[in-house]
Write an enzyme that holds these catalytic residues in place. Structure first.
Site, PDB file in Angstrom:
ATOM      1  N   LYS A 158      -2.217  -1.525  -3.893  1.00 38.73           N
ATOM      2  CA  LYS A 158      -2.987  -0.272  -3.878  1.00 38.73           C
ATOM      3  C   LYS A 158      -2.213   0.886  -3.954  1.00 38.73           C
ATOM      4  CE  LYS A 158      -5.861   2.153  -0.524  1.00 38.73           C
ATOM      5  NZ  LYS A 158      -6.225   2.156   0.965  1.00 38.73           N
ATOM      6  N   LYS A 188       0.901  -1.291   0.131  1.00 35.19           N
ATOM      7  CA  LYS A 188       0.105  -0.052  -0.238  1.00 35.19           C
ATOM      8  C   LYS A 188       1.015   1.196  -0.123  1.00 35.19           C
ATOM      9  CE  LYS A 188      -3.529   2.350   2.665  1.00 35.19           C
ATOM     10  NZ  LYS A 188      -4.350   2.225   3.627  1.00 35.19           N
TER      11      LYS A 188
END
Ligand code: PBG
Length: 324
Positions: A249, A196
């Site tokens: 992400k 992330k």
């Protein structure tokens, strides 16, 4: 001179023959719809930064989940917006919290729809950081991990089928696994936000979830978008700690990372087409710069082509309808 590429192109141009040689398909069963569930909200309230996306009260979240489920969407991912925040984010592990109540309500109404709980403290802390703060204002990793395990357990108790820690603290996957196992949730999988990045594309989400940090940024715990090798190392660590699905992400700016993580781990990989990616596609469509439907489906196809098995997208319901 009959070039082989010419023949292939003809094949692809010819309507039904195109499907014969297409490499990548989109299926709603791979889609996950994020839902924002707000305490004390009756009905739904539009989110200005994300046209077409709303916050929902509990009943409205069941309706949104039902609509997605009817179109074949595979899962919903729940974020809670509590009415009270504190320094510890204690609302996050409240068994009667809005997200826990919504999980129960959705599972009762739609037992076959998978419900995923996003585990983080940023929506619940008054300072907006993803964990507890130390005296020097940085996030205290180990104290936070202990709280995250409590949040995960409360989600599992509320009926969550999958636990998705999005905080990026070190060691949290292992700690959550241990806690779930100790409490009898040995079969509840973990979908870890493993790679992330500290991304500019989360902007609209922070309005939606009311979770913008009050000071500083998240670069202390989220990854530098410049680092692809590190992303693979993070993914490996999460697999070692017991993650069952690995998430990358944002999705569109990280197609190379999706591919690398897939090839390295051979695990199911999820990719999150985040709020900023969604808002850009919507805005470009509204401005007439691109055909929104074509652009959104192309973006999702590219994410799938890169190697993602699970596609988390605010377009889930709409895209399922487009594909029907
Ligand atoms: C919570 C969390 C965020 C997102 C998912 N979980 C925000 C953040 O890290 O700042 C972003 C999702 C999106 O932008 O759609 N930590």
């Amino acid at each position: 001179m009959p070039y082989p590429q010419t023949r292939l192109r003809r094949l692809r141009r010819t309507g039904s023959l195109r499907g014969l040689v297409r490499e990548t398909e989109l299926r709603p069963a791979r889609f996950v719809l994020p839902l924002f569930v707000a305490a004390g909200l009756d009905g739904s309230a539009p989110i200005a930064a994300m046209p077409g996306v709303s916050r929902h009260g509990i009943e409205a979240s069941v309706q949104a989940a039902a609509e997605a489920h009817a179109l074949g969407v595979g899962a919903v991912l729940l974020f809670g917006i509590p009415d009270n925040k504190d320094a510890d984010g204690s609302g996050a592990w409240d068994d009667e919290g809005v997200v826990q109540l919504a999980m129960g309500a959705i599972k009762r109404a739609l037992p076959d729809l998978l419900v995923i709980g996003d585990v983080c403290l940023c929506e619940y802390t008054d300072h907006g950081h993803c964990g507890l703060l130390s005296e020097d204002g940085t996030v205290d990793n180990d104290e936070t991990v202990e709280r995250l395990a409590r949040v995960a357990l409360s989600h599992a108790r509320a009926g969550a089928d999958i636990i998705a820690p999005s905080d990026m603290m070190d060691g949290r996957v292992g700690a959550i696994r241990t806690e779930l196992d100790a409490e009898g949730f040995t079969e509840t999988p973990i979908m870890a936000y493993a790679a992330k990045f500290a991304s500019a594309f989360y902007g609209p989400f922070r309005e939606a979830a009311d979770s913008a940090p009050a000071f500083g940024d998240r670069r202390g715990y989220q990854m530098d978008p410049a680092n692809g090798e590190e992303a693979v190392r993070e993914a490996r660590l999460d697999v070692e700690e017991g993650a069952d699905i690995i998430m990358v992400k944002p999705a569109g700016p990280c197609l190379d990372v999706i591919r690398a993580v897939k090839q390295d781990t051979r695990m199911p990989v999820a990719a999150y087409q985040v709020s900023g990616e969604y808002a850009m596609l919507r805005a470009a469509g509204a401005a007439g710069a691109v055909d929104e439907r074509e652009a959104a489906l192309e973006s999702l196809t590219a994410i799938r082509r890169a190697g993602a098995d699970v596609l988390i997208t605010y377009y889930a319901t709409e895209a399922a309808r487009w594909l029907a």
